[in-house]
Enzyme design. Sequence first.
Site, mmCIF file in Angstrom:
data_model
loop_
_atom_site.group_PDB
_atom_site.id
_atom_site.type_symbol
_atom_site.label_atom_id
_atom_site.label_comp_id
_atom_site.label_asym_id
_atom_site.label_seq_id
_atom_site.Cartn_x
_atom_site.Cartn_y
_atom_site.Cartn_z
ATOM 1 N N CYS A 99 -14.447 31.829 25.434
ATOM 2 C CA CYS A 99 -15.816 32.770 26.702
ATOM 3 C C CYS A 99 -16.048 33.761 25.584
ATOM 4 O O CYS A 99 -14.688 34.482 24.656
ATOM 5 C CB CYS A 99 -14.902 32.751 27.655
ATOM 6 S SG CYS A 99 -16.249 34.863 28.596
ATOM 7 N N CYS A 152 -22.507 33.215 23.922
ATOM 8 C CA CYS A 152 -21.943 32.272 25.157
ATOM 9 C C CYS A 152 -22.222 30.849 25.033
ATOM 10 O O CYS A 152 -22.773 30.605 24.617
ATOM 11 C CB CYS A 152 -22.578 33.146 26.145
ATOM 12 S SG CYS A 152 -22.359 32.214 27.925
HETATM 13 N N1 DGL Z 1 -18.668 31.382 28.763
HETATM 14 C C1 DGL Z 1 -18.764 32.869 28.952
HETATM 15 C C2 DGL Z 1 -18.883 33.353 27.533
HETATM 16 O O1 DGL Z 1 -18.777 33.005 26.753
HETATM 17 C C3 DGL Z 1 -19.445 33.186 30.285
HETATM 18 C C4 DGL Z 1 -19.447 34.701 30.304
HETATM 19 C C5 DGL Z 1 -19.437 34.883 32.620
HETATM 20 O O2 DGL Z 1 -18.534 34.811 33.105
HETATM 21 O O3 DGL Z 1 -20.930 35.551 32.057
HETATM 22 O O4 DGL Z 1 -19.338 34.597 27.400
#
Ligand code: DGL
Length: 273
Positions: free
Chosen positions: A70, A194
Site C-alpha cells: 500500500c 497506488c
Molecule cells: N492500495 C493503496 C495504495 O497503494 C490504496 C490506498 C487507499 O486505501 O486509499 O495507496
Amino acid sequence: MPIGIFDSGLGGLTIYDAIDRRLPHTELIYWGDNKRAPYGTKTSEEIYQFTSRSICELWQRGCQLVVLACNTASAVTLKRLQEEFVPPNRRVLGVFVPTIESITERTWGDNSPPKEVSVQRLALFATPATVASRAFQRELSFRAIGVDVESQACAGLVDAIEDGDLKLAATLAKRHVKSLLGRMSTPDVAVLGCTHYPIVFKAFQEALGPEVRVISQPALVADSLIDYLNRHDWIHLGNKNNSFFTTADPVAVSSKAKLFLQKPLEFQTADWM
Ligand code: DGL
C-alpha cells in the site's frame, strides 16, 4: 514462516499475485482492511493506527516479514513504524523505495549521491494522502536530480475499485490523466503509485498515449523482495497454503477479488473488525 502482505483493501492483491508467481512455494498471508478502505482520504494518525494494528495481526500469525502493499501506508507511516514500532527481529518493507530505485536505475543499498537519470518529466498518480505526504519527491531527491514531478491525487478511484465498479474506475482514471496532462503535457514516465491502479492499467496507458512509459509496481516490488530475501537468509519461509483475511464481509470481498485476479480466492473473517 509466512510472508505477510498488507493493504487497506484489494489493491495489494496485485502485489500478492506478482509475489506468488515468483515464490510459488512460499506461504503468503494477505490482510485487507477493506472495512476501513480507502486510507487515502484519512488522516496520517488514522492511517498509522490502522496500519500498525494490521501489521500486529500478521505478526501474530507468524509473519516475520510484512510487505506494506500500500503506497499510502508506506508514504505516511513507514518511517515512523521503523523508528518506533518494528522490533529488531521483524521487518516491514514498503513499495515506494523499489519503485524509485527502478526509476533511478539503482540497486539496493546504493547510497551514492543523487545524480542525473534518463527520466526528466514524471507523472505520479496516487491517493490524496500519498500526494500530500510528498514522500515520493523526498525519496526521489535522495537518488536523482533534475526530475520534474507532477502529481495527481486520484480522488474516488480506490472507492470505485473497492466497489468492483471497473467501468467507473476506468472513466475516473482517464479523467485524472487528462487533468494531469493539462499541467504537464509530455511526461516521459507515469507511475501508478497506488496498488489498486494496475487493475485499470489499460485505461491509464490509453489516456497517456503510447509514448509514455507507465510504471506499474507489482513486478518491481516482487523482484525487490526476492533480492531482499537473497540477502537475508535469517528470514525462514513457510511452505503451506496461502490464506486471506479481511476486516469486511469475506463473501463479498472474495467475489470482488476473483473479478480482479481472474482466479478464486477465499477470504476469511479477520478477528479484528
Ligand atoms: N492500495 C493503496 C495504495 O497503494 C490504496 C490506498 C487507499 O486505501 O486509499 O495507496
